[in-house]
Write a protein that holds these residues in place. Sequence first.
Motif, PDB file in Angstrom:
ATOM      1  N   ALA A 161      64.834   6.466  62.979  1.00  0.00           N
ATOM      2  CA  ALA A 161      66.064   5.910  62.404  1.00  0.00           C
ATOM      3  C   ALA A 161      67.264   6.808  62.669  1.00  0.00           C
ATOM      4  O   ALA A 161      68.387   6.312  62.821  1.00  0.00           O
ATOM      5  CB  ALA A 161      65.879   5.702  60.903  1.00  0.00           C
ATOM      6  N   ALA A 162      67.050   8.109  62.744  1.00  0.00           N
ATOM      7  CA  ALA A 162      68.154   9.042  62.972  1.00  0.00           C
ATOM      8  C   ALA A 162      68.910   8.737  64.260  1.00  0.00           C
ATOM      9  O   ALA A 162      70.107   9.004  64.359  1.00  0.00           O
ATOM     10  CB  ALA A 162      67.635  10.479  62.985  1.00  0.00           C
ATOM     11  N   ASP A 163      68.246   8.138  65.225  1.00  0.00           N
ATOM     12  CA  ASP A 163      68.892   7.794  66.488  1.00  0.00           C
ATOM     13  C   ASP A 163      69.979   6.731  66.319  1.00  0.00           C
ATOM     14  O   ASP A 163      70.848   6.584  67.184  1.00  0.00           O
ATOM     15  CB  ASP A 163      67.866   7.280  67.504  1.00  0.00           C
ATOM     16  CG  ASP A 163      66.880   8.348  67.933  1.00  0.00           C
ATOM     17  OD1 ASP A 163      67.185   9.555  67.809  1.00  0.00           O
ATOM     18  OD2 ASP A 163      65.783   7.977  68.397  1.00  0.00           O
ATOM     19  N   PHE A 164      69.930   5.982  65.225  1.00  0.00           N
ATOM     20  CA  PHE A 164      70.863   4.875  65.013  1.00  0.00           C
ATOM     21  C   PHE A 164      71.894   5.163  63.923  1.00  0.00           C
ATOM     22  O   PHE A 164      72.759   4.334  63.659  1.00  0.00           O
ATOM     23  CB  PHE A 164      70.083   3.599  64.666  1.00  0.00           C
ATOM     24  CG  PHE A 164      69.116   3.222  65.746  1.00  0.00           C
ATOM     25  CD1 PHE A 164      69.532   2.484  66.836  1.00  0.00           C
ATOM     26  CD2 PHE A 164      67.793   3.645  65.690  1.00  0.00           C
ATOM     27  CE1 PHE A 164      68.644   2.155  67.854  1.00  0.00           C
ATOM     28  CE2 PHE A 164      66.898   3.318  66.699  1.00  0.00           C
ATOM     29  CZ  PHE A 164      67.326   2.569  67.785  1.00  0.00           C
ATOM     30  N   LEU A 165      71.804   6.308  63.288  1.00  0.00           N
ATOM     31  CA  LEU A 165      72.720   6.658  62.199  1.00  0.00           C
ATOM     32  C   LEU A 165      73.899   7.431  62.781  1.00  0.00           C
ATOM     33  O   LEU A 165      74.016   8.641  62.618  1.00  0.00           O
ATOM     34  CB  LEU A 165      71.968   7.473  61.134  1.00  0.00           C
ATOM     35  CG  LEU A 165      70.784   6.735  60.509  1.00  0.00           C
ATOM     36  CD1 LEU A 165      69.962   7.678  59.632  1.00  0.00           C
ATOM     37  CD2 LEU A 165      71.256   5.539  59.716  1.00  0.00           C
ATOM     38  N   ASP A 166      74.789   6.686  63.421  1.00  0.00           N
ATOM     39  CA  ASP A 166      75.842   7.329  64.194  1.00  0.00           C
ATOM     40  C   ASP A 166      77.254   7.182  63.637  1.00  0.00           C
ATOM     41  O   ASP A 166      78.207   7.624  64.251  1.00  0.00           O
ATOM     42  CB  ASP A 166      75.800   6.833  65.639  1.00  0.00           C
ATOM     43  CG  ASP A 166      75.889   5.313  65.732  1.00  0.00           C
ATOM     44  OD1 ASP A 166      76.036   4.645  64.699  1.00  0.00           O
ATOM     45  OD2 ASP A 166      75.806   4.796  66.863  1.00  0.00           O
ATOM     46  N   ASN A 167      77.400   6.529  62.470  1.00  0.00           N
ATOM     47  CA  ASN A 167      78.721   6.478  61.844  1.00  0.00           C
ATOM     48  C   ASN A 167      78.577   6.350  60.327  1.00  0.00           C
ATOM     49  O   ASN A 167      77.509   6.006  59.819  1.00  0.00           O
ATOM     50  CB  ASN A 167      79.593   5.359  62.442  1.00  0.00           C
ATOM     51  CG  ASN A 167      79.074   3.974  62.134  1.00  0.00           C
ATOM     52  OD1 ASN A 167      79.004   3.575  60.982  1.00  0.00           O
ATOM     53  ND2 ASN A 167      78.719   3.227  63.182  1.00  0.00           N
ATOM     54  N   ASP A 168      79.651   6.637  59.625  1.00  0.00           N
ATOM     55  CA  ASP A 168      79.605   6.692  58.153  1.00  0.00           C
ATOM     56  C   ASP A 168      79.229   5.363  57.517  1.00  0.00           C
ATOM     57  O   ASP A 168      78.517   5.337  56.511  1.00  0.00           O
ATOM     58  CB  ASP A 168      80.954   7.165  57.600  1.00  0.00           C
ATOM     59  CG  ASP A 168      81.246   8.612  57.935  1.00  0.00           C
ATOM     60  OD1 ASP A 168      80.303   9.360  58.259  1.00  0.00           O
ATOM     61  OD2 ASP A 168      82.428   9.013  57.855  1.00  0.00           O
ATOM     62  N   GLU A 169      79.672   4.251  58.085  1.00  0.00           N
ATOM     63  CA  GLU A 169      79.367   2.946  57.501  1.00  0.00           C
ATOM     64  C   GLU A 169      77.880   2.626  57.617  1.00  0.00           C
ATOM     65  O   GLU A 169      77.266   2.123  56.678  1.00  0.00           O
ATOM     66  CB  GLU A 169      80.205   1.838  58.167  1.00  0.00           C
ATOM     67  CG  GLU A 169      81.676   1.885  57.827  1.00  0.00           C
ATOM     68  CD  GLU A 169      82.451   2.956  58.590  1.00  0.00           C
ATOM     69  OE1 GLU A 169      81.998   3.383  59.688  1.00  0.00           O
ATOM     70  OE2 GLU A 169      83.496   3.389  58.087  1.00  0.00           O
TER      71      GLU A 169
END
Length: 103
Positions: A10-18
């Motif tokens: 999942a960390a690969d897709f957590l790329d912005n605050d929203e």
Amino acid sequence: MKPIFSPFDAADFLDNDEVIAAYLTEALADDNPDVFIAALGDVAKARGMSQTAKDARLGRESLYKALAPGAKPRFETIAKLINSLGVRITIVPNPQLEAAARP
């Protein structure tokens, strides 16, 4: 040919605050508190564990221990971590419980 799959992270897709806020909100809604702790770990990994530990004023090893499966971190630790990630927890009425409480 047989398809080759790589493990989902999942960390690969957590790329912005929203996206991070939505991910943590959904994890917090789960009845199992371990889901939220795991989600915090995913976000910390996405932001960089060393930087997250530094921003939260926690030792890197302490951060890993707090986010380990089955860990029961103190609220103070969770609060520091949440603040360091640039998000906050908001309390709102639960519409499902409100509807059940009405006569």
